[in-house]
Design a protein around this motif. Structure first.
Motif, mmCIF file in Angstrom:
data_model
loop_
_atom_site.group_PDB
_atom_site.id
_atom_site.type_symbol
_atom_site.label_atom_id
_atom_site.label_comp_id
_atom_site.label_asym_id
_atom_site.label_seq_id
_atom_site.Cartn_x
_atom_site.Cartn_y
_atom_site.Cartn_z
ATOM 1 N N UNK A 1 0.827 -1.201 0.000
ATOM 2 C CA UNK A 1 0.000 0.000 0.000
ATOM 3 C C UNK A 1 0.862 1.252 0.000
ATOM 4 N N UNK A 2 2.154 1.074 0.265
ATOM 5 C CA UNK A 2 3.043 2.217 0.469
ATOM 6 C C UNK A 2 4.477 1.762 0.273
ATOM 7 N N UNK A 3 5.300 2.647 -0.257
ATOM 8 C CA UNK A 3 6.737 2.390 -0.340
ATOM 9 C C UNK A 3 7.492 3.551 0.316
ATOM 10 N N UNK A 4 8.400 3.208 1.206
ATOM 11 C CA UNK A 4 9.262 4.192 1.851
ATOM 12 C C UNK A 4 10.669 4.022 1.298
ATOM 13 N N UNK A 5 11.199 5.091 0.693
ATOM 14 C CA UNK A 5 12.559 5.090 0.153
ATOM 15 C C UNK A 5 13.476 5.811 1.143
ATOM 16 N N UNK A 6 14.523 5.121 1.592
ATOM 17 C CA UNK A 6 15.440 5.664 2.597
ATOM 18 C C UNK A 6 16.747 6.065 1.927
ATOM 19 N N UNK A 7 17.082 7.331 2.010
ATOM 20 C CA UNK A 7 18.204 7.893 1.265
ATOM 21 C C UNK A 7 19.398 8.123 2.184
ATOM 22 N N UNK A 8 20.609 7.785 1.735
ATOM 23 C CA UNK A 8 21.764 7.641 2.621
ATOM 24 C C UNK A 8 22.429 8.956 3.022
ATOM 25 N N UNK A 9 23.079 8.890 4.178
ATOM 26 C CA UNK A 9 23.963 9.970 4.595
ATOM 27 C C UNK A 9 25.349 9.732 3.980
ATOM 28 N N UNK A 10 26.243 10.710 4.084
ATOM 29 C CA UNK A 10 27.550 10.637 3.436
ATOM 30 C C UNK A 10 28.311 9.390 3.869
ATOM 31 N N UNK A 11 28.797 8.643 2.891
ATOM 32 C CA UNK A 11 29.593 7.463 3.148
ATOM 33 C C UNK A 11 28.797 6.203 3.391
ATOM 34 N N UNK A 12 27.497 6.322 3.575
ATOM 35 C CA UNK A 12 26.685 5.144 3.901
ATOM 36 C C UNK A 12 26.050 4.564 2.646
ATOM 37 N N UNK A 13 25.513 3.351 2.813
ATOM 38 C CA UNK A 13 24.843 2.695 1.711
ATOM 39 C C UNK A 13 23.575 2.026 2.169
ATOM 40 N N UNK B 1 24.197 3.693 -3.690
ATOM 41 C CA UNK B 1 24.892 4.498 -4.682
ATOM 42 C C UNK B 1 26.224 3.837 -5.050
ATOM 43 N N UNK B 2 26.781 4.158 -6.213
ATOM 44 C CA UNK B 2 28.071 3.570 -6.594
ATOM 45 C C UNK B 2 29.165 3.906 -5.579
ATOM 46 N N UNK B 3 30.105 2.981 -5.427
ATOM 47 C CA UNK B 3 31.277 3.234 -4.602
ATOM 48 C C UNK B 3 31.223 2.675 -3.203
ATOM 49 N N UNK B 4 30.110 2.053 -2.797
ATOM 50 C CA UNK B 4 29.982 1.584 -1.423
ATOM 51 C C UNK B 4 29.453 0.156 -1.369
ATOM 52 N N UNK B 5 29.833 -0.521 -0.268
ATOM 53 C CA UNK B 5 29.387 -1.885 0.000
ATOM 54 C C UNK B 5 29.608 -2.776 -1.231
ATOM 55 N N UNK B 6 28.569 -3.428 -1.773
ATOM 56 C CA UNK B 6 28.809 -4.343 -2.886
ATOM 57 C C UNK B 6 29.010 -3.621 -4.228
ATOM 58 N N UNK B 7 29.022 -2.273 -4.200
ATOM 59 C CA UNK B 7 29.346 -1.498 -5.404
ATOM 60 C C UNK B 7 30.654 -0.732 -5.201
ATOM 61 N N UNK B 8 31.512 -1.249 -4.308
ATOM 62 C CA UNK B 8 32.730 -0.534 -3.923
ATOM 63 C C UNK B 8 33.696 -0.334 -5.076
ATOM 64 N N UNK C 1 34.898 7.347 -0.671
ATOM 65 C CA UNK C 1 33.477 7.597 -0.921
ATOM 66 C C UNK C 1 32.936 8.638 0.048
ATOM 67 N N UNK C 2 33.442 8.675 1.271
ATOM 68 C CA UNK C 2 33.028 9.719 2.209
ATOM 69 C C UNK C 2 33.417 11.087 1.660
ATOM 70 N N UNK C 3 34.642 11.192 1.162
ATOM 71 C CA UNK C 3 35.091 12.466 0.579
ATOM 72 C C UNK C 3 34.234 12.848 -0.627
ATOM 73 N N UNK C 4 33.919 11.868 -1.466
ATOM 74 C CA UNK C 4 33.101 12.152 -2.657
ATOM 75 C C UNK C 4 31.733 12.683 -2.248
ATOM 76 N N UNK C 5 31.134 12.091 -1.214
ATOM 77 C CA UNK C 5 29.822 12.556 -0.755
ATOM 78 C C UNK C 5 29.916 13.940 -0.127
#
Length: 252
Positions: free
Chosen positions: A19-31, A53-60, A169-173
C-alpha cells in the motif's frame, strides 16, 4: 526493474501488494546497510527500499558520483516504475538533500508527489554551511571530523582502518554536498517532517527548522538526543514517528 535500477534500489521488506513504499536515502559514506534493520508495522503494508549508490558496500569497485543532481537523476530513473502507489522519502544528512531535490525533480518532470518527506540532520538548503569543508581534509583531520560528527553515538563507526578504507566515498559525498547549489523554486505541496539532534556539531536545530520555507505543510522539528548520527541510536523512536505520520498521510 533494469539491472541498473536493481543495483541502485534494494527492497528490505518485500510485500505482495504494498500500500506504500518508503525510500530511505543515505547519509555521506553510507549505503543500503545504513537502513538494513528498518521495518514498518505490518498494518501499513509498506515496503522499505534502500539506496546503494556507486562506490559503497557491494558497489565498492565503481566510481562514486560527486554531484547531487547526478545522484538525483539516477534515483528518479530507477524509482519511477515503483511510484505507482503512495510513497515517501526519508533522508538523513546528504539523504535529506537527495529526498528534497528528488521530490522537486519529480514535480518538474510531471511525476507523482510523495505522500510525505522526512528530512533529518540537514540544514535548510538555502542556508550557507558554517562548518569548514571536509572533502579536502588530510587523513587525520578527516578522522577527527568524523569522530566529532559521530558525537556521543554508541552505534557510530569508530574503526580507524575501516574509516580510512571508506574515506574515498566519504570524501566524494562531502564534495557533492559542498558543491550543492540551491535554486529557488516554489515550495513543495508535500507534508514535511523534520528531525534533528541536540548535540549535532554539523547542523543546528534552528537550521533544520528553517526547512519550513520549502513546503506548504511542515511539522515542528522532532528533537532527539545525540550527535549527527543520532538515528543509529534511536532507530526505534525514529521509526515510531515515521510509521505514525505515514499512517496519517496515507489515510488522508
Amino acid at each position: 526493474m533494469t539491472r541498473t535500477a536493481e543495483e541502485l534500489l534494494r527492497c528490505r521488506s518485500p510485500h505482495p501488494d504494498p500500500a506504500l513504499r518508503l525510500f530511505c536515502l543515505p547519509w555521506a559514506g553510507s549505503g543500503s546497510l545504513g537502513y538494513a534493520s528498518w521495518q514498518l508495522p505490518a498494518d501499513l503494508a509498506a515496503e522499505v527500499w534502500t539506496v546503494q549508490l556507486p562506490g559503497r558496500e557491494d558497489r565498492a569497485g565503481q566510481p562514486p558520483l560527486r554531484r547531487i543532481p547526478d545522484m538525483v537523476e539516477a534515483l528518479r530513473t530507477a524509482a519511477t516504475p515503483l511510484l505507482d502507489r503512495p510513497f515517501a522519502f526519508f533522508g538523513h544528512s546528504m539523504g535529506a538533500l537527495l529526498a528534497f531535490e528528488l521530490a522537486r525533480l519529480l514535480r518538474r518532470t510531471g511525476g507523482p508527489a510523495p505522500a510525505q518527506l522526512f528530512l533529518s540532520g540537514m540544514r535548510s538548503p538555502d542556508l550557507a554551511p558554517w562548518r569548514p569543508p571536509a572533502s579536502t581534509l588530510d587523513e587525520e583531520a578527516l578522522l577527527r571530523r568524523l569522530d566529532e560528527m559521530a558525537g556521543p553515538s554508541v552505534s557510530a563507526l569508530r574503526d580507524r582502518e575501516l574509516l580510512l578504507w571508506l574515506a574515498p566515498v566519504i570524501r566524494a559525498d562531502f564534495e557533492a554536498c559542498e558543491a550543492y547549489w540551491y535554486e529557488p523554486q516554489p515550495p513543495l505541496d508535500v507534508p514535511v517532517s523534520l528531525l534533528a539532534a541536540v548535540d549535532d556539531v554539523e547542523v543546528r536545530v534552528d537550521e533544520v527548522a528553517d526547512w519550513w520555507r520549502h513546503s506548504t505543510a511542515t511539522s515542528p522539528v522532532r528533537i532527539f538526543e545525540g550527535g549527527h548520527l543520532y538515528l543509529l541510536d534511536h532507530r526505534d523512536r525514529v521509526l515510531e514517528q515515521v510509521a505514525a505520520e505515514l499512517a496519517l498521510a496515507t489515510a488522508a
